[in-house]
Design a protein around this motif. Structure first.
Motif, mmCIF file in Angstrom:
data_model
loop_
_atom_site.group_PDB
_atom_site.id
_atom_site.type_symbol
_atom_site.label_atom_id
_atom_site.label_comp_id
_atom_site.label_asym_id
_atom_site.label_seq_id
_atom_site.Cartn_x
_atom_site.Cartn_y
_atom_site.Cartn_z
ATOM 1 N N PHE A 138 13.992 -1.707 -8.443
ATOM 2 C CA PHE A 138 14.747 -1.680 -7.400
ATOM 3 C C PHE A 138 14.285 -2.712 -6.401
ATOM 4 O O PHE A 138 14.708 -3.469 -5.672
ATOM 5 C CB PHE A 138 14.808 -0.480 -6.775
ATOM 6 N N LEU A 139 12.864 -2.571 -6.381
ATOM 7 C CA LEU A 139 11.763 -3.625 -5.508
ATOM 8 C C LEU A 139 12.115 -5.173 -6.071
ATOM 9 O O LEU A 139 12.353 -6.069 -5.129
ATOM 10 C CB LEU A 139 10.471 -3.154 -5.644
ATOM 11 N N ALA A 183 0.855 -1.109 0.203
ATOM 12 C CA ALA A 183 -0.196 0.034 0.210
ATOM 13 C C ALA A 183 0.882 1.209 0.022
ATOM 14 O O ALA A 183 0.530 2.335 -0.598
ATOM 15 C CB ALA A 183 -0.903 0.091 1.208
ATOM 16 N N HIS A 184 2.019 1.216 0.688
ATOM 17 C CA HIS A 184 2.863 2.414 0.839
ATOM 18 C C HIS A 184 3.460 2.494 -0.728
ATOM 19 O O HIS A 184 3.437 3.710 -1.203
ATOM 20 C CB HIS A 184 4.016 2.153 1.681
ATOM 21 N N VAL A 185 3.668 1.413 -1.376
ATOM 22 C CA VAL A 185 4.371 1.708 -2.869
ATOM 23 C C VAL A 185 3.578 2.297 -3.653
ATOM 24 O O VAL A 185 3.755 3.076 -4.336
ATOM 25 C CB VAL A 185 4.966 0.167 -3.163
ATOM 26 N N ASP A 186 2.236 1.677 -3.632
ATOM 27 C CA ASP A 186 1.067 2.327 -4.522
ATOM 28 C C ASP A 186 0.921 3.523 -4.190
ATOM 29 O O ASP A 186 0.566 4.587 -5.420
ATOM 30 C CB ASP A 186 -0.232 1.386 -4.058
ATOM 31 N N LEU A 228 7.520 -6.556 -2.981
ATOM 32 C CA LEU A 228 6.930 -5.626 -3.301
ATOM 33 C C LEU A 228 7.151 -5.569 -4.742
ATOM 34 O O LEU A 228 7.842 -5.835 -5.490
ATOM 35 C CB LEU A 228 7.386 -4.303 -2.733
ATOM 36 N N SER A 229 6.062 -4.633 -5.589
ATOM 37 C CA SER A 229 6.201 -4.560 -6.940
ATOM 38 C C SER A 229 5.406 -3.446 -7.225
ATOM 39 O O SER A 229 4.686 -2.590 -6.740
ATOM 40 C CB SER A 229 5.327 -5.889 -7.614
ATOM 41 N N VAL A 230 5.606 -2.938 -8.604
ATOM 42 C CA VAL A 230 4.893 -1.662 -9.407
ATOM 43 C C VAL A 230 4.147 -2.526 -10.428
ATOM 44 O O VAL A 230 4.443 -3.130 -11.077
ATOM 45 C CB VAL A 230 5.844 -0.659 -9.787
ATOM 46 N N ALA A 231 2.831 -2.208 -10.299
ATOM 47 C CA ALA A 231 1.855 -2.768 -11.149
ATOM 48 C C ALA A 231 2.091 -2.273 -12.574
ATOM 49 O O ALA A 231 2.409 -1.036 -12.755
ATOM 50 C CB ALA A 231 0.386 -2.088 -10.899
#
Length: 443
Positions: A235-236, A216-219, A248-251
């Protein structure tokens, strides 16, 4: 020395013009314009070069001989004098290095505080054969990483150093071994590290650590910023594989397809203007024509040499990687004009023959940068992505993917993607283009 004109407009020498001025240089004995104390401007420039670049013991470094000889032979010696006398340019940097007794190396230039002057001086030294050529885009990454880490919070440096050195730099070197490492490649590598640093600093402001961060923090962080923040995914992924935070990931963003808003009529109208509008400089017209006809990337066009254009049986051909493509006569004529007009503004670049770039840049021995060429094209209303996409979709309508890949030097994957755009995903658009072409042929 021809100093005047007779009544018929023909150039005549001093005695024939009735002047008693002696134009003979007291140093070299040539009949030249005297510049100072009876010496011509070339001899003054040569003397200035020898005086300015001496070590503390009075000697001129032997390794600088090729560079100083090239400058002494420059077509415009007045420009050499102006270069030497500038207080903040590459000449001043070279003078400081020589007088300090420092060896003239790439490492010495990397450590210089005036990096713009260092970049210009480096290319002069490389072109003159004083320094070996290296991949500047790649080699600048490590010093940049060191400077960036120095500004990072101390508690983040260890993870950023590991990520930068063992992931970003390692992959950059592998890429450079396989293919060209461009300015865009270097920018992407820097952005990955900068994005990771920005995210870690943001975590500090929210009293979080990388280990305690959640998806949630990443989003939230991604949504509050621009598209570049999506580079955090690299990086994640690296950090997750090493067990630092939880996974963690980026959509991913679903690709929307290319911008195909330029119609066939618009493309041909723009090409017609470029072929005939002599108010536009010939290099811009040439580069834009290659963009509109073949859809070649600007990064490739910028590095074309006159050797890429060959003639056989009265026909002109463009060499794109392993394939020769016949050029339309009008485009061949443009390229011939551009090759004749190609001039670098570098003193050493003009004095020492090097790669015959079709679009020479301002630095010695270097072509124009893709960014500079893009800017020149945009100044004339050429929207590069639209123009290139229009050309590619037109070619993909008629050519199978293997042929498209070979002719344009693009990967087979990219060629297949473009043929799919043309023949399946964009059938309504293709129909409109066909109708437009039919209408134009009837006119």
């Amino acid at each position: 020395m021809l100093v005047a004109a007779d009544f018929r407009g023909r150039d005549v020498c001093g005695p024939c013009a009735g002047t008693t001025i002696d134009y003979t240089c007291r140093t070299c004995g040539q009949a030249e314009e005297r510049y100072r104390h009876g010496e011509c401007v070339r001899c003054v420039a040569r003397s200035k070069l020898e005086d300015q670049f001496r070590r503390p013991d009075g000697s001129v470094p032997a390794e600088l001989t090729p560079l100083l000889a090239a400058l002494a032979a420059a077509h415009r010696p007045r420009s050499v004098l102006a270069w030497v006398e500038r207080g903040d340019g590459s000449a001043a940097l070279l003078r400081d290095l020589v007088r300090s007794g420092c060896a003239i190396t790439h490492e010495a230039l990397d450590a210089a505080t005036r990096q713009q002057a260092a970049a210009a001086l480096r290319e002069m030294l490389v072109h003159a054969g004083v320094l070996p050529r290296r991949d500047e885009q790649l080699e600048r990454l490590a010093p940049w990483l060191s400077r960036t880490l120095a500004t990072a919070p101390a508690h983040h440096r260890q993870v950023l150093r590991a990520y930068g050195n063992w992931s970003v730099l390692r992959r950059a070197r592998l890429r450079a071994d396989r293919t060209r490492f461009t300015a865009a490649s270097a920018r992407n590598a820097r952005l990955k590290v900068s994005t990771a640093l920005t995210f870690l600093r943001w975590l500090d402001t929210t009293d979080l650590t990388l280990e305690r961060a959640r998806q949630a923090h990443v989003d939230t962080w991604i949504e509050d910023g621009g598209l570049n923040r999506r580079l955090l995914g690299d990086f994640l992924t690296w950090a997750s594989r090493r067990g630092l935070p939880q996974k963690l990931s980026v959509a991913a963003i679903t690709p929307s397809g290319p911008d195909l808003s330029m119609t066939e009529d618009q493309r041909w109208a723009l090409l017609d203007r470029l072929l005939h509008d002599t108010a536009i400089s010939v290099d811009v017209r040439t580069a834009a024509s290659l963009l509109l006809i073949y859809g070649l990337p600007v990064t490739f066009i910028a590095t074309l040499t006159t050797d890429n254009v060959t003639t056989s049986g009265g026909k002109h051909f463009l060499q794109v990687k392993e394939h020769r493509t016949q050029l339309p006569p009008a485009v061949a004529a443009l390229i011939t004009q551009a090759a004749s007009a190609a001039r670098t503004s570098s003193l050493v670049g003009r004095a020492v023959p090097g790669t015959p770039w079709l679009f020479p840049g301002r630095l010695a021995g270097r072509p124009i940068s893709a960014a500079a060429l893009c800017q020149r094209l945009r100044q004339h209303g050429i929207r590069i992505r639209r123009a290139r996409n229009s050309a590619l979709i037109s070619l993909a309508e008629d050519l199978p993917a293997p042929v498209l890949s070979k002719i344009l030097g693009i990967s087979i994957t990219a060629a297949i993607r473009w043929t799919r755009y043309a023949r399946r995903d964009w059938l309504p658009f293709v129909g409109e283009r066909a109708a437009s072409a039919a209408s134009r042929s009837q006119r």
